[in-house]
Design an enzyme around this catalytic site. Sequence first.
Site, PDB file in Angstrom:
ATOM      1  CD  GLU A  43      -2.422   1.577   2.662  1.00 11.39           C
ATOM      2  OE1 GLU A  43      -2.643   2.554   2.802  1.00 11.39           O
ATOM      3  OE2 GLU A  43      -2.708   0.497   3.375  1.00 11.39           O
ATOM      4  NE  ARG A  47      -0.477   8.158   5.190  1.00 13.17           N
ATOM      5  CZ  ARG A  47      -0.566   7.273   6.175  1.00 13.17           C
ATOM      6  NH1 ARG A  47       0.501   7.317   7.188  1.00 13.17           N
ATOM      7  NH2 ARG A  47      -1.526   6.609   6.444  1.00 13.17           N
ATOM      8  CB  THR A  71      -3.432   8.510   2.041  1.00 13.11           C
ATOM      9  OG1 THR A  71      -2.411   7.799   2.797  1.00 13.11           O
ATOM     10  CG2 THR A  71      -3.923   9.575   2.969  1.00 13.11           C
ATOM     11  CE  LYS A 131      -6.905   2.690   6.652  1.00 15.48           C
ATOM     12  NZ  LYS A 131      -5.578   3.417   5.787  1.00 15.48           N
TER      13      LYS A 131
END
Length: 213
Positions: A43, A47, A71, A131
Site C-alpha cells: 500500500e 502522503r 490515503t 479497514k
Amino acid sequence: MTAKTVSEIVRLGPVIPVLAFDTVEQGEQVSRALHAGGVKVLEITLRTPAGLGAIERACGLADDIVVGVGTLTKPEHCAQAKKAGAQFGVSPGLTKELHQAAQDAGLPLLPGVMTPSDIILALELGYDIVKFFPAQQAGGVPMLQAFHGPFPALKFCPTGGITAESAPHFLALPNVVCVGGSWLTPKSALAAQNWEEVTRLARAASQLAAPAH
C-alpha cells in the site's frame, strides 16, 4: 496481471505494509526489498509527492506484486491512482462520492471505518471487507471483538499503530483477514538504505500467524 478483488488481495499475506516515500527511487528500492522478503501486496500512500511515481515503478517490478494506493481522501485520487497502475485503493474513511469515484475508475476499494455508523454506510454501499483505522487508537482488539456481534459477516484489515508484537493478537480475531503496518520500513533503515533489514522484517511479517490458544 489479472485484476483481483479486495477479498483476494487481503488474503495474499498477513501484513500489508503501509508505505510513504521521499523519492520514487526510494520507493523502488523498498518495494523490491519487501518483495524479496515475500510480501506480495504493497500500500503506497499519497502522503508524499513521490506516491504516484512510486506506484508506477513498483507495478513493474514483478508479475506477482499487487500495488495499492493508500490515503485516498478525494474522489479525483481514484482516477490518478488507476492511471499510475494501482490495482486497488485504500482510504482512511468513506463517503458516497469516494465510493462512486472508485467505481467509476474501476479501482477496488478497501474503505476505512472507525465507528458503527461508518460500518453501516460501508455495508449499505456493498462492502464486506473494510479497514479499521486508526486501529490502536480507536480501541484495538477489544473494539474489533465488540464489532463482531452486530456485524458478524464483516471482515477487517486493522491499520494504525500496529506492531510486530501486537499483529498476531489482531490476526487471531475471527473477523480480521490481515493487518496493515508501517513497522516493516523503519525510518532508520530507510535513512541508511539498509534494504537487507527491510527484507528481514518483510520475511518475518510474511510468516506471522495468530498465536496458538
